[in-house]
Design an enzyme around this catalytic site. Structure first.
Site, PDB file in Angstrom:
ATOM      1  N   SER A 140     -16.152   1.881  37.340  1.00  0.00           N
ATOM      2  CA  SER A 140     -16.360   1.898  35.892  1.00  0.00           C
ATOM      3  C   SER A 140     -15.917   3.240  35.302  1.00  0.00           C
ATOM      4  CB  SER A 140     -17.826   1.591  35.589  1.00  0.00           C
ATOM      5  OG  SER A 140     -18.021   1.302  34.234  1.00  0.00           O
TER       6      SER A 140
ATOM      7  N   ASP B 138     -15.759  -9.586  32.857  1.00  0.00           N
ATOM      8  CA  ASP B 138     -15.984  -8.161  32.602  1.00  0.00           C
ATOM      9  C   ASP B 138     -15.187  -7.738  31.373  1.00  0.00           C
ATOM     10  OD1 ASP B 138     -16.371  -5.429  32.689  1.00  0.00           O
ATOM     11  OD2 ASP B 138     -15.321  -5.120  34.589  1.00  0.00           O
TER      12      ASP B 138
ATOM     13  N   HIS C 144     -19.141  -7.162  35.715  1.00  0.00           N
ATOM     14  CA  HIS C 144     -19.096  -5.705  35.828  1.00  0.00           C
ATOM     15  C   HIS C 144     -20.268  -5.172  36.655  1.00  0.00           C
ATOM     16  CE1 HIS C 144     -17.564  -1.818  34.498  1.00  0.00           C
ATOM     17  NE2 HIS C 144     -18.814  -1.419  34.473  1.00  0.00           N
TER      18      HIS C 144
END
Length: 403
Positions: A189, A343, A373
């Site tokens: 991320s 995501d 995610h």
């Protein structure tokens, strides 16, 4: 009795309404995912209320997750774990105890959390980096970079870059028995964003002699220009990471000024003077047809130049690695990109993988069609998911084969 029963039924209905959220049919263990998502949403809502009441900043409320997840550095029979500092930046260091036939591999890891949350000592990240060290018999450096809102860009980048540059010194690598030809940067991320930015910056740094062997980017955030990509539209309210939370993270990375968040939320934050950058994130050219799903690309709506003048960071490639030219991508190391179908950040990874391949960079792009995610970190009870184990194992497998 009737009134109590009615109140109970209403409370139960409200709780069920709050917990229930449509889960895509191809996601395994949907009820568990639903409860995980509801838990994250509850913390987010409580943080928003606390912020509205003036009790604490919204991000400080979310940091409660980080605090609750903290585990101290604990060694085991396979790995020695210590908290220390590299170049005056806090790191958690994992040193394997198993014997090695020669010099070891190494991974410099950057945790996720939208540049505002997380730490190397979170239970989920401690497990992932410990597992990496154990399975690869590798040295792992997990970086505790500074976080917003106390620190804004470029503090986070400067911290991870400083640690990486320090670690890549021949004398430091030798101290830890690391092969200078087998070092990787990795992150998930926001950490994937930082890993990509570090890999790019190292190419330009004449002071660094050691070259990275690889970079591993797990569902990375890579661009600030277009916050209305197909994945932003399609997955705006999918589990764990909503579009509104991504906008909050992105804006807070640069400033606590709410005007930037408002402009980003309406996708009107890029000035006309920066229109040339949109070629690097034009999804009509960079996404496969199956991800477009009939959507037609429209020209961006430009915003006031004042925000970019006050907070130029969101146009800086150190914050948005997709904004570099094709020529600047050449020479990047072997790359692993993981994207998840459900995501918000899915399309960032797809576009970067395509641009890297076009620049001649060897890329392995794994796309998980049944994942959302953050899935890699869901491998421990009570939030353990089969998809988490599968994606984590695939990531480790790639590192083992390529590092």
């Amino acid at each position: 009795m009737g009134a109590k029963l009615l109140c109970f039924c209403l409370a139960a209905a409200l709780l069920a309404y709050y917990i229930y959220a449509p889960i895509p049919e191809d996601i395994e263990e949907p009820w568990k995912v639903m409860f995980i998502s509801a838990s994250f949403r509850a913390v987010s809502d409580l943080a928003a209320v606390a912020d509205w009441l003036g009790l604490m900043h919204y991000m400080e409320g979310l940091m409660l997750i980080t605090s609750a997840e903290y585990v101290p550095p604990t060694s085991d029979e396979n790995v020695t774990v210590t908290d220390t500092e590299f170049s005056n930046v806090a790191v958690r260091l994992y040193l394997p105890r198993k014997p090695s036939d020669g010099l070891r591999r190494a991974v410099v890891f950057f945790h996720g959390g939208g540049w505002c949350l997380g730490q190397a000592g979170m239970r989920s990240y401690d497990h992932l980096t410990r597992w990496t060290s154990n399975m690869l018999n590798a040295v792992v450096v997990s970086v505790n970079y500074r976080l917003a809102p106390q620190y804004h860009f470029p503090a986070q980048f400067e911290d991870v870059y400083s640690v990486t540059k320090f670690f890549l010194q021949r004398s430091v690598l030798s101290q830890y028995g690391v092969d200078p030809d087998r070092v990787c940067v990795a992150g998930d991320s926001a950490g994937g964003n930082l890993a990509a930015a570090v890999a790019q910056q190292l190419l330009e740094d004449s002071e660094v002699e050691t070259k990275l062997k690889a970079q591993a980017l797990l569902y990375p955030a890579l661009q600030t220009l277009d916050l209305n990509l197909p994945s932003y539209q399609e997955n705006a309210n999918k589990p764990i990471l909503s579009r509104s939370l991504v906008v909050a993270f992105w804006s807070e990375y640069f400033t606590s000024d709410p005007s930037l968040r408002e402009a980003m939320a309406s996708n009107r934050h890029i000035p006309l003077e920066s229109s040339h950058l949109f070629q690097f994130v034009n999804w009509s050219n960079l996404l496969p047809e199956e991800l477009k799903k009939g959507r037609v690309y429209t020209s961006p709506v430009y915003g006031s130049p004042e925000l970019a003048q006050k907070y130029p960071g969101f146009l800086d490639a150190r914050a948005a690695p997709l904004l570099v030219s094709d020529a600047q991508l050449r020479g990047l190391p072997l790359t692993y990109v993981l994207t998840c179908e459900h995501d918000v950040l899915r399309d960032d990874g797809f576009m970067y993988a395509r641009r890297l391949r076009a620049a001649g960079v060897p890329v392995t792009h794994d796309h998980a069609r049944d994942a959302f995610h953050g899935a890699v970190t869901f491998v421990l009870s009570p939030t353990e998911l089969a998809v988490g184990h599968r994606l984590r194992n695939r990531y480790i497998e790639w590192l083992n084969e390529n590092l």
